[in-house]
Design a protein around this motif. Structure first.
Motif, PDB file in Angstrom:
ATOM      1  N   UNK A  55     -13.197  19.856 -44.000  1.00 10.31           N
ATOM      2  CA  UNK A  55     -12.723  18.055 -43.643  1.00 10.31           C
ATOM      3  C   UNK A  55     -12.600  17.386 -44.918  1.00 10.31           C
ATOM      4  N   UNK A  56     -13.142  17.152 -45.552  1.00 13.26           N
ATOM      5  CA  UNK A  56     -13.241  16.461 -47.149  1.00 13.26           C
ATOM      6  C   UNK A  56     -12.245  16.455 -48.136  1.00 13.26           C
ATOM      7  N   UNK A  57     -11.357  18.381 -46.969  1.00 12.85           N
ATOM      8  CA  UNK A  57      -9.799  17.827 -46.939  1.00 12.85           C
ATOM      9  C   UNK A  57      -9.643  18.820 -49.042  1.00 12.85           C
ATOM     10  N   UNK A  58     -10.458  18.970 -49.611  1.00 12.35           N
ATOM     11  CA  UNK A  58     -10.837  19.571 -50.784  1.00 12.35           C
ATOM     12  C   UNK A  58     -10.945  21.690 -50.846  1.00 12.35           C
ATOM     13  N   UNK A  59      -9.994  22.659 -50.888  1.00 11.95           N
ATOM     14  CA  UNK A  59     -10.747  23.236 -51.393  1.00 11.95           C
ATOM     15  C   UNK A  59     -12.006  24.381 -51.448  1.00 11.95           C
ATOM     16  N   UNK A  60     -12.186  25.830 -50.788  1.00 10.85           N
ATOM     17  CA  UNK A  60     -13.065  25.759 -51.322  1.00 10.85           C
ATOM     18  C   UNK A  60     -14.273  26.014 -50.276  1.00 10.85           C
ATOM     19  N   UNK A  61     -13.467  26.352 -48.555  1.00  7.67           N
ATOM     20  CA  UNK A  61     -14.576  25.911 -47.944  1.00  7.67           C
ATOM     21  C   UNK A  61     -14.469  28.078 -47.453  1.00  7.67           C
ATOM     22  N   UNK A  62     -14.465  28.719 -47.847  1.00  6.31           N
ATOM     23  CA  UNK A  62     -13.651  29.917 -47.613  1.00  6.31           C
ATOM     24  C   UNK A  62     -12.914  29.940 -46.523  1.00  6.31           C
ATOM     25  N   UNK A  63     -12.708  30.846 -45.432  1.00  5.95           N
ATOM     26  CA  UNK A  63     -12.335  31.507 -44.095  1.00  5.95           C
ATOM     27  C   UNK A  63     -11.299  29.562 -43.663  1.00  5.95           C
ATOM     28  N   UNK A  64     -12.036  28.520 -44.199  1.00  5.31           N
ATOM     29  CA  UNK A  64     -11.748  27.587 -43.165  1.00  5.31           C
ATOM     30  C   UNK A  64     -10.366  26.790 -44.081  1.00  5.31           C
ATOM     31  N   UNK A  65      -9.990  28.063 -45.490  1.00  7.77           N
ATOM     32  CA  UNK A  65      -9.442  27.385 -46.159  1.00  7.77           C
ATOM     33  C   UNK A  65      -7.422  27.743 -45.499  1.00  7.77           C
ATOM     34  N   UNK A  66      -8.204  29.005 -45.047  1.00  4.02           N
ATOM     35  CA  UNK A  66      -6.367  30.377 -44.278  1.00  4.02           C
ATOM     36  C   UNK A  66      -5.926  29.271 -43.851  1.00  4.02           C
ATOM     37  N   UNK A  67      -4.634  29.587 -44.205  1.00  2.12           N
ATOM     38  CA  UNK A  67      -3.177  29.127 -43.481  1.00  2.12           C
ATOM     39  C   UNK A  67      -1.711  29.976 -43.434  1.00  2.12           C
ATOM     40  N   UNK A  68      -1.221  29.739 -42.637  1.00  9.99           N
ATOM     41  CA  UNK A  68       0.135  29.998 -42.333  1.00  9.99           C
ATOM     42  C   UNK A  68       1.253  29.296 -42.746  1.00  9.99           C
ATOM     43  N   UNK A  69       0.826  28.218 -43.998  1.00 10.35           N
ATOM     44  CA  UNK A  69       2.119  27.222 -44.935  1.00 10.35           C
ATOM     45  C   UNK A  69       2.161  28.441 -45.631  1.00 10.35           C
ATOM     46  N   UNK A  70       3.360  28.319 -46.583  1.00  9.71           N
ATOM     47  CA  UNK A  70       4.170  28.790 -47.536  1.00  9.71           C
ATOM     48  C   UNK A  70       3.042  28.069 -48.280  1.00  9.71           C
ATOM     49  N   UNK A  71       3.245  26.553 -48.755  1.00 11.60           N
ATOM     50  CA  UNK A  71       3.127  25.515 -49.472  1.00 11.60           C
ATOM     51  C   UNK A  71       2.171  25.461 -49.896  1.00 11.60           C
ATOM     52  N   UNK A  72       0.455  25.570 -49.234  1.00  8.56           N
ATOM     53  CA  UNK A  72      -0.625  25.496 -48.841  1.00  8.56           C
ATOM     54  C   UNK A  72      -0.921  26.730 -49.846  1.00  8.56           C
ATOM     55  N   UNK A  73      -0.789  27.930 -49.184  1.00  9.78           N
ATOM     56  CA  UNK A  73      -1.312  29.024 -50.285  1.00  9.78           C
ATOM     57  C   UNK A  73      -0.584  29.330 -51.412  1.00  9.78           C
ATOM     58  N   UNK A  74       0.293  28.782 -51.201  1.00 10.46           N
ATOM     59  CA  UNK A  74       0.847  28.192 -53.309  1.00 10.46           C
ATOM     60  C   UNK A  74      -0.530  26.962 -54.042  1.00 10.46           C
ATOM     61  N   UNK A  75      -0.414  26.359 -53.220  1.00 10.41           N
ATOM     62  CA  UNK A  75      -1.768  25.440 -53.788  1.00 10.41           C
ATOM     63  C   UNK A  75      -2.571  26.407 -53.886  1.00 10.41           C
ATOM     64  N   UNK A  76      -3.063  26.856 -52.892  1.00  6.88           N
ATOM     65  CA  UNK A  76      -4.676  27.669 -53.250  1.00  6.88           C
ATOM     66  C   UNK A  76      -4.896  28.781 -53.790  1.00  6.88           C
ATOM     67  N   UNK A  77      -3.685  30.141 -54.800  1.00  6.96           N
ATOM     68  CA  UNK A  77      -3.551  30.458 -55.215  1.00  6.96           C
ATOM     69  C   UNK A  77      -3.557  29.995 -57.024  1.00  6.96           C
ATOM     70  N   UNK A  78      -2.638  28.829 -56.624  1.00  4.94           N
ATOM     71  CA  UNK A  78      -2.505  28.347 -58.317  1.00  4.94           C
ATOM     72  C   UNK A  78      -4.007  27.709 -58.378  1.00  4.94           C
ATOM     73  N   UNK A  79      -5.141  27.042 -57.656  1.00  7.56           N
ATOM     74  CA  UNK A  79      -5.991  26.823 -57.388  1.00  7.56           C
ATOM     75  C   UNK A  79      -7.255  27.591 -58.368  1.00  7.56           C
TER      76      UNK A  79
END
Length: 291
Positions: A55-79
């Motif tokens: 809910x805080x909007x930041x990455x690092x919440x384990x499985x709750x970060x999981x997404x099917x959105x390609x843009x978000x997935x790329x951001x996760x891997x970039x981080x």
């Protein structure tokens, strides 16, 4: 070495994006199979309420970060440029994935145990996606009904059989870990995850509660928050979260009202009813001594 790591991360991202195209929500994993991104709350003091699930909007919440959105997935891997694999979140639409983890490291034959369960409870293990683990184990991918929440469990079904359900994740094929690479078993890559046989599904769910008198007082918002806090516990947190929530319940005069709902929530996460009630009783004694 850095070049190899970048190539490995690029390959993991490609596999993750491919899985997302199939509707599977993914997150980056490290070589240890754990989420690659550290919690942004790791320096926070002990939380006074339910844990943040993104809910805080930041990455690092384990499985709750999981997404099917390609843009978000790329951001996760970039981080997480050190990621070498990806996890697939279970329990989410459209598949409501259930992972049956057949381990070989426990010294038991988990595959034989599953076949025995199938014979005893009259179900057939369907043809489905099968992932081979570096240790020689297997992950079977099954789907569950959208209105059914399957909890995570370890060894509850039979020794060596772990279940990945809501709040859990499976290591995706193509992921590299310290022990090797996860691969899709030959002849199963083209298969969709098969529906979980109803008889097996019943074994995966907590037993229905019988002979209980319903509480005459429904939990208020605070009570529902405590129940949610227990329900979202991961393995290794279950007793601690239950004890904390039970202490708060007794401190606020909700102990008797929330005993059964908290027990049910704890059983849902994988604890036995006996373990859950013992933990709640300990919390009651603790708060009685230290009002």
């Amino acid at each position: 070495m850095a070049t190899i790591d970048r190539q490995t991360t690029t390959l993991a991202l490609a596999h993750a994006l491919s899985a997302a195209e199939r509707g599977l929500a993914v997150l980056p994993l490290s070589r240890t199979k754990l989420p690659a991104l550290r919690s942004p709350h790791h320096t926070d003091p002990t939380p006074a309420g339910p844990r943040c699930h993104g809910e805080c909007g930041r990455f690092g919440h384990g499985v709750y970060d999981a997404s099917t959105d390609p843009a978000r997935i790329r951001e996760l891997f970039a981080a997480a440029p050190w990621a070498t694999g990806y996890g697939i979140a279970c329990g989410l639409p459209p598949y409501h994935l259930i992972g049956v983890d057949l381990d070989v490291k426990t010294g038991t034959d988990a595959s034989a145990a599953l076949r025995e369960l199938a014979l005893r409870h009259l179900f057939t293990i369907p043809e489905t996606v099968v992932i081979r683990t570096p240790s020689g184990g297997r992950h079977l991918w099954l789907t569950g009904p959208p209105d059914t929440v399957v909890p995570n469990s370890a060894g509850r079904l039979a020794p060596g059989i772990d279940i990945r359900g809501a709040g859990g994740y499976l290591v995706g094929p193509g992921s590299r870990t310290d022990h090797g690479t996860y691969t899709t078993a030959p002849g199963t890559a083209h298969l969709p995850p098969a529906p979980c046989p109803p008889s097996l599904l019943r074994l995966l769910l907590p037993p229905p509660r019988t002979g209980r008198h319903p509480s005459h007082r429904a939990p208020d918002d605070h009570g529902r928050g405590l129940i949610h806090f227990v329900l979202t516990a991961h393995e290794g947190q279950r007793n601690t979260r239950l004890f904390w929530a039970a202490c708060r319940a007794y401190e606020n005069g909700l102990g008797p009202t929330l005993t059964d709902p908290l027990t049910e929530a704890a059983v849902h996460t994988g604890l036995t009813e006996q373990e859950a009630r013992a933990t709640i009783a300990s919390a009651a004694r603790m708060t009685a001594r230290h009002p």
